[in-house]
Design an enzyme around this catalytic site. Structure first.
Site, PDB file in Angstrom:
ATOM      1  N   LYS A 191       0.870  -1.392  -0.183  1.00 54.39           N
ATOM      2  CA  LYS A 191      -0.106   0.115   0.190  1.00 54.39           C
ATOM      3  C   LYS A 191       0.750   1.582  -0.075  1.00 54.39           C
ATOM      4  O   LYS A 191       1.828   1.469   0.405  1.00 54.39           O
ATOM      5  CB  LYS A 191      -1.000  -0.237   1.552  1.00 54.39           C
ATOM      6  CG  LYS A 191      -1.996   1.063   1.554  1.00 54.39           C
ATOM      7  CD  LYS A 191      -2.740   1.063   2.683  1.00 54.39           C
ATOM      8  CE  LYS A 191      -4.074   1.704   2.832  1.00 54.39           C
ATOM      9  NZ  LYS A 191      -4.563   1.799   3.908  1.00 54.39           N
ATOM     10  N   SER A 216      -9.376   1.865   2.768  1.00 58.90           N
ATOM     11  CA  SER A 216      -8.768   2.527   2.159  1.00 58.90           C
ATOM     12  C   SER A 216      -7.826   1.812   1.648  1.00 58.90           C
ATOM     13  O   SER A 216      -7.565   2.419  -0.045  1.00 58.90           O
ATOM     14  CB  SER A 216      -8.297   3.771   3.151  1.00 58.90           C
ATOM     15  OG  SER A 216      -7.126   3.386   3.870  1.00 58.90           O
ATOM     16  N   SER A 225      -9.687  -0.437   7.030  1.00 57.51           N
ATOM     17  CA  SER A 225      -9.223  -0.501   5.640  1.00 57.51           C
ATOM     18  C   SER A 225      -8.017  -1.577   5.109  1.00 57.51           C
ATOM     19  O   SER A 225      -7.253  -1.616   3.769  1.00 57.51           O
ATOM     20  CB  SER A 225      -8.645   0.067   5.675  1.00 57.51           C
ATOM     21  OG  SER A 225      -9.119   1.837   5.673  1.00 57.51           O
TER      22      SER A 225
HETATM   23  N1  GLN Z   1     -12.977   4.003   6.433  1.00 56.06           N
HETATM   24  C1  GLN Z   1     -12.294   4.072   7.715  1.00 56.06           C
HETATM   25  C2  GLN Z   1     -12.024   5.797   7.693  1.00 56.06           C
HETATM   26  O1  GLN Z   1     -12.343   6.590   6.144  1.00 56.06           O
HETATM   27  C3  GLN Z   1     -11.180   3.467   7.544  1.00 56.06           C
HETATM   28  C4  GLN Z   1      -9.822   3.961   6.996  1.00 56.06           C
HETATM   29  C5  GLN Z   1      -8.946   3.135   7.582  1.00 56.06           C
HETATM   30  O2  GLN Z   1      -9.123   2.237   8.367  1.00 56.06           O
HETATM   31  N2  GLN Z   1      -7.423   3.641   7.023  1.00 56.06           N
HETATM   32  O3  GLN Z   1     -10.620   6.299   8.276  1.00 56.06           O
END
Ligand code: GLN
Length: 485
Positions: A75, A150, A174
Site C-alpha cells: 500500500k 482505504s 481499511s
Molecule cells: N473507512 C474508515 C475511514 O475512512 C477507515 C479507514 C482506515 O481504516 N484507514 O476512516
C-alpha cells in the site's frame, strides 16, 4: 492461482525461478491494470532484481524462507526508500522517502519481491478508494463497483492475482472492509504487533499494518514475516512472534472445545439480509464443526462509529499538520507570503475528505470543545473495550459480518460521507479496542459479489483467530471462487 506454499515448492524444487514468478506477476499486472488500476506504481526493475537475488541464493544451495520470491504489493502509505510514496495524495506527489519502513525492510530481507505500490484513499481516509488523488480502483468481481477502502488497491490486486499477497493498513477497517468486498482474506493484527515505523500516520492510536492474501495460510505466513518488536516504534509490543502456521489445524477442537460468540448488536438495522444470512450460515458451520456457540451482547458497540469520527480526525488533524509545503511534498506556486504559502499549499494539496477531517479534528481538539468531544470519546472508547473484555471471558473468538453490504457502485456514496462512514460500522470497534480482526469470504450475493465474515480475537490472540478462520476455510469452498476478468 498459486499459494505461497505452491510457489515455495516450485522454487526449492527448481521447477520455476523467482524471476519467472515475478515476470508472471508483472505480466498479469500489465494485462489487468487498464481495467483495475490497483497500482499507483509498478516497480518491475526492483522486483526482477529482488527475484534474481533469490535465484542466486537457491543456486548457491542456501535455504530460503517462505516469503522469498513471493510477489507482494505494498500500500502506498508505507515508505520505500528511493521509491515515490504518495499516500494517494497530491501533497505527497513528489515525495521520495529517504528511509524504508520496517515492514518493507523486513519483507525485502526475507526475499519478498515487491511488484508495486498500491492505490488507496488519500491518507487512508475512505471506504472505497475513490478518495485517491490519482485514480479509482475497480472491484475485480464487478468493474463498476468499488473494491472498498482505504486499502482497495491491495485488496483488488490480490483478488485479481496481480500479486500473491499484499500489505494494507487498517485504522477503522481499511484491511477487513476491502478484503470482504474483494473476496480475499484480510487481517488487522493486535495494535502494536506490527511496527508502524515508516507508515504515513493517519490516526496513530488506531493505525495498524496487516496482510491481504487469498488464503488463511498465506495471511499467517505474511503476518509472521512482518510482526515483532521494533525499537523505532514506541507503541511496538515486546512479544515473541509465534509460528502462526502451527495454529492452523483443520480440526477446530484439536486443543479444546472452541467457543464462538455472535455479536448480537451487529445484526440490526442497516444490515443487508443476504449478508446476515451468509454470516448465520457460517455460524451453523462452526456449530457443525463442534464449536460451542454463545450469543454475546456488546451494548456499546453502536457508539463505535461516532467515537471513531471524533478520535480519528482529532489525531489526523495533528498528524497532518506537518504537510506545510516547507519540509517535503507539494508546495503551492507563487504564494505572496509565508502564510499564504501554508494555506495555499494545504488548500491545493489536500482533497475534500482530508480537509473535512482536519476541520472536524481541529474543532474537537479546540479549547472549550475538547472536554465535550475528544475527552468524552476517549471515555466511550474505554467502555467499548470493556464490552470486549467481558465477551472474551466467555468465548475464544467473536464473529459478525465484516460489512453491512456487499460492494457498492462507484459514485454511489461519494456525495454522502455519512453513508460511506457506515461501511465500517462493524470493523471500527475492533480498532478502538486494539484487537485482532480477520475477514474471510463466507458467501456471495445474488450478483455474485463476495460477502465477508469477521472473526475477532482478544489482544494477541491471533492464534485463535487464525485457527478459527482456517478451520472454517477448510470446511467450505468460498475461497476457491475467483473473479472472471
Ligand atoms: N473507512 C474508515 C475511514 O475512512 C477507515 C479507514 C482506515 O481504516 N484507514 O476512516
Amino acid at each position: 492461482m498459486a499459494s505461497i506454499r505452491d510457489l515455495h515448492q516450485q522454487l526449492v524444487s527448481k521447477e520455476r525461478s523467482a524471476v519467472e514468478i515475478a515476470e508472471e506477476s508483472l505480466a498479469q499486472i500489465q494485462a489487468l491494470e487498464p481495467k483495475l488500476r490497483s497500482f499507483l506504481m509498478v516497480t518491475g526493475d526492483r522486483a526482477l532484481e529482488q527475484a534474481r537475488r533469490v535465484d542466486d541464493q537457491i543456486a548457491a544451495g542456501e535455504a530460503i524462507g517462505w516469503m522469498a520470491g513471493i510477489p507482494t504489493g505494498i500500500k502506498d502509505n508505507m515508505c520505500t526508500q528511493g521509491i515515490r510514496t504518495t499516500c494517494g495524495s497530491k501533497i505527497l506527489q513528489n515525495f521520495v522517502p529517504p528511509y524504508e519502513s520496517t515492514v518493507t525492510h523486513k519483507l525485502a530481507t526475507a526475499g519478498a519481491v515487491m511488484v508495486g505500490k498500491t492505490n488507496l484513499d488519500e491518507f487512508a481516509m475512505g471506504s472505497s478508494t475513490e478518495n485517491s488523488a490519482y485514480q479509482v480502483t475497480a472491484n475485480p468481481w464487478d468493474l463498476e463497483r468499488v473494491p472498498g477502502g482505504s486499502s482497495g488497491g491491495s485488496a483488488a490486486a490480490v483478488a485479481a492475482d496481480e500479486c500473491t499477497v499484499a500489505l494494507g493498513s487498517d485504522t477503522g477497517g481499511s484491511i477487513r472492509q476491502p478484503a470482504a468486498l474483494c473476496g480475499v482474506v484480510g487481517l488487522k493484527p493486535t495494535y502494536g504487533l506490527v511496527s508502524r515505523y515508516g507508515l504515513v500516520a493517519y490516526a496513530s492510536s488506531l493505525d495498524q499494518i496487516g496482510p491481504f492474501a487469498r488464503s488463511v495460510e498465506d495471511a499467517a505466513i505474511l503476518l509472521g514475516a512482518i510482526a515483532g518488536y521494533d525499537p523505532q516504534d514506541s507503541t511496538s509490543l515486546k512479544v515473541e512472534v509465534p509460528d502462526y502456521l502451527s495454529f492452523l489445524n483443520p480440526n477446530l477442537n484439536a486443543q479444546k472445545k472452541f467457543r464462538v460468540g455472535i455479536i448480537q448488536e451487529t445484526f440490526g438495522e442497516g444490515l443487508d439480509a443476504i449478508v446476515g444470512d451468509a454470516v448465520m450460515a457460517a455460524v451453523d458451520q462452526f456449530k457443525a464443526m463442534g464449536a460451542e456457540i454463545v450469543n454475546i451482547s456488546c451494548p456499546q458497540f453502536r457508539y463505535g462509529l461516532p467515537t471513531y469520527y471524533i478520535l480519528a480526525p482529532s489525531e489526523a488533524s495533528a498528524n497532518l499538520a506537518r504537510y506545510d509545503g516547507v519540509k517535503y511534498g507539494y508546495r503551492s506556486e507563487q504564494p505572496d507570503n509565508l502564510m499564504s504559502m501554508y494555506t495555499q499549499t494545504r488548500a491545493q494539496g489536500f482533497g475534500a475528505e482530508v480537509k473535512r477531517r482536519i476541520m472536524i479534528g481541529t474543532y474537537t481538539l479546540s479549547a472549550g470543545y475538547y472536554d465535550a468531544y475528544y475527552l468524552k470519546a476517549q471515555k466511550v472508547r474505554t467502555l467499548i473495550k470493556q464490552d470486549f473484555e467481558q465477551a472474551f471471558e466467555q468465548v475464544d473468538v467473536l464473529v459478525c459480518p465484516t460489512t453491512p453490504t456487499t460492494a457498492f457502485k462507484a459514485g454511489e456514496k461519494t456525495d454522502d460521507p455519512l453513508s460511506m462512514y457506515l461501511s465500517d460500522l462493524m470493523t471500527i470497534p475492533v480498532n478502538l479496542a486494539g484487537l485482532p480482526g480477520l475477514s474471510l469470504p463466507c458467501g456471495f450475493d445474488a450478483q455474485g459479489l463476495p460477502i465477508g465474515l469477521q472473526i475477532v480475537g482478544n489482544v494477541l490472540r491471533e492464534d485463535l483467530v487464525l485457527q478459527a478462520a482456517y478451520a472454517y476455510e477448510q470446511a467450505t469452498e468460498w475461497h476457491l471462487r475467483t473473479p472472471s476478468l
